[in-house]
Design an enzyme around this catalytic site. Structure first.
Site, PDB file in Angstrom:
ATOM      1  N   HIS A 309       0.853  -1.190   0.000  1.00  0.00           N
ATOM      2  CA  HIS A 309       0.000   0.000   0.000  1.00  0.00           C
ATOM      3  C   HIS A 309       0.888   1.238   0.000  1.00  0.00           C
ATOM      4  O   HIS A 309       1.952   1.257   0.629  1.00  0.00           O
ATOM      5  CB  HIS A 309      -0.905   0.005   1.243  1.00  0.00           C
ATOM      6  CG  HIS A 309      -2.033   0.973   1.159  1.00  0.00           C
ATOM      7  ND1 HIS A 309      -1.891   2.307   1.469  1.00  0.00           N
ATOM      8  CD2 HIS A 309      -3.341   0.816   0.807  1.00  0.00           C
ATOM      9  CE1 HIS A 309      -3.053   2.928   1.312  1.00  0.00           C
ATOM     10  NE2 HIS A 309      -3.940   2.054   0.905  1.00  0.00           N
ATOM     11  N   ASP A 367      -7.900  -3.829  -0.771  1.00  0.00           N
ATOM     12  CA  ASP A 367      -8.441  -3.952  -2.122  1.00  0.00           C
ATOM     13  C   ASP A 367      -8.400  -5.400  -2.615  1.00  0.00           C
ATOM     14  O   ASP A 367      -9.282  -5.837  -3.357  1.00  0.00           O
ATOM     15  CB  ASP A 367      -7.653  -3.058  -3.090  1.00  0.00           C
ATOM     16  CG  ASP A 367      -7.729  -1.592  -2.712  1.00  0.00           C
ATOM     17  OD1 ASP A 367      -8.855  -1.108  -2.543  1.00  0.00           O
ATOM     18  OD2 ASP A 367      -6.681  -0.946  -2.565  1.00  0.00           O
TER      19      ASP A 367
END
Length: 433
Positions: A309, A367
């Site tokens: 991330h 995600d």
């Protein structure tokens, strides 16, 4: 904030020095106050993407990417996602405290009474092409809300702001479900006041007039957790867009529509869709070794989507919660022979065990798991970012309210480093060679 400390800036061109105040928040990095920098030094700061710039003061959300921390109003995201529901988190973001039972009941009642759309607004959907992307529909319909609800556009009126906030939070699932139904050629399903927030969305999404539809409680809870985990994420691109639009005095519906447009970008809200596209590219568990090798090759453009991330240099705290939820959904639906989901689970196992991923902290992020859950629930990839927008609306609304109430807020006006032509004499058309 305090400003007892200072940062000394020295201009090596002329030896002049300036003491810039250093402001401390309640936690997190200190900030250097450069508000008077241009007036004092005749220089701007240069920070493309504003990644080293604090654009506002906020009490809503705190992130420490190095430690993998995400808190709303001081509460860890892990506790909120497991112990609370989305309506509680909405109340917390809007009002600063977790609600009492009575406050929660009242809040849910008010939100529920705003879930229907004006009937003329339902006809507005018919102006879109049948194959329009659901995000295009959502962006247009949310912007059009200001044409239907004139009684909540005065941003200087606290009551107007409250009503507009409730309407946006309440109507977003209805708009999202209608966008899906329109793309499928199915009739719109009206919300039911006896269902919870996430339940109502799933009901409007999947029910038809032909037969009774009962929402699976495991799937409803999974959707509720996804909404919590995406409710707010500090000053990201779409939130900053909402604040920037709001700084001009624009009405709340226009501001949220601007946030939706920003979220639509593949570098922001489209990450979980990119995960599914990546899985389809890999195609089979038999191809994993090849693509893992490509991901490790610095000279190969292929990247594993859904791992690591940009903010979290540790494990994404939201992914910890969603990992468990993902497996609960797969177990509930009895999915055991879906090649794409089997592939995803094998990738997860490798990423959590392979020294390359562990050392570089390329763990599965939120995600990765949300994309798998949506796939398992039968939600098309075109709806992934729509659901993100539905969840993030409360964060946008809370950030917008905070900005409007901030006495120090000004209209956004970023500066630039100009590198174009300097002043040139004008040459008349007939004299240009």
């Amino acid at each position: 904030m305090s400003s007892k400390k200072s940062f000394t800036l020295t201009d090596n061109r002329n030896g002049k020095s300036w003491d810039l105040p250093v402001l401390d928040g309640s936690t997190g990095p200190s900030v250097i106050d450069v508000r008077k920098l241009y007036a004092d030094t005749d220089c701007f700061t240069y920070d493309p993407g504003f990644t080293s710039t604090g654009s506002c003061e906020s009490k809503l959300t705190f992130i420490d990417g190095d430690k993998g921390i995400l808190r709303h109003r001081g509460y860890s995201i892990e506790e909120l996602a497991v112990q609370s529901d989305f309506m509680e988190v909405c109340y917390l973001l809007l009002y600063g405290e977790l609600p009492t039972s009575e406050q929660k009941s009242t809040f849910e009642y008010k939100i529920t009474n705003h879930t229907m759309l004006h009937e003329q607004l339902n006809t507005f959907f018919k102006g879109f092409r049948r194959d329009s992307h659901p995000m295009a529909i959502m962006c247009g319909v949310v912007g059009a809300l200001s044409a239907f609800y004139h009684d909540s556009l005065d941003i200087s009126d606290p009551w107007h702001r409250m009503v507009a906030s409730y309407r946006l939070i309440a109507k977003m699932p209805t708009i999202a479900a209608n966008a899906y139904k329109y793309s499928q050629g199915q009739p719109f399903i009206y919300p039911k006041n006896d269902l919870g927030y996430a339940e109502n969305f799933l009901y409007m999404m999947y029910a038809t007039p032909c037969e009774e539809y009962k929402v699976n409680p495991v799937l409803a809870r999974a959707m509720d957790r996804i909404l919590i985990l995406h409710a707010d994420h500090e000053q990201n691109a779409s939130t900053s867009t909402v604040r920037l639009a709001g700084s001009s005095g624009a009405n709340p519906f226009a501001c949220i529509a601007a946030g939706i447009a920003s979220l639509w970008g593949p570098a922001h809200g489209g990450a979980n869709e990119a995960v599914l596209n990546m899985l389809e590219t890999i195609g089979s568990k038999d191809n994993i070794a090849e693509y893992i090798a490509r991901a490790k090759d610095k000279n190969d453009p292929f990247r594993l989507m859904g791992f690591g991330h940009r903010v979290y240099k540790n494990y994404d705290p939201r992914a910890k919660v969603l990992q468990q939820t993902c497996h609960e959904v797969l177990d509930e639906l009895g999915i055991k022979d879906e090649p794409l989901l089997e592939l995803a689970m094998e990738l997860e196992r490798i990423a959590l065990e392979d020294p390359y991923f562990v050392d570089k902290k390329l763990f599965p992020n939120v995600d990765f798991y949300s994309g798998i859950i949506f796939r398992a629930m039968g939600i098309p990839t075109s709806m992934f970012t729509v659901l993100f927008a539905m969840a993030r609306t409360v964060g946008w609304v809370a950030q917008w309210n905070e900005m409007v109430e901030d006495p120090s807020q000004k209209i956004g006006r970023p500066r630039q480093l100009y590198t174009g032509e300097v002043e040139r004499p004008y040459v008349k058309l007939h004299k240009r060679g």
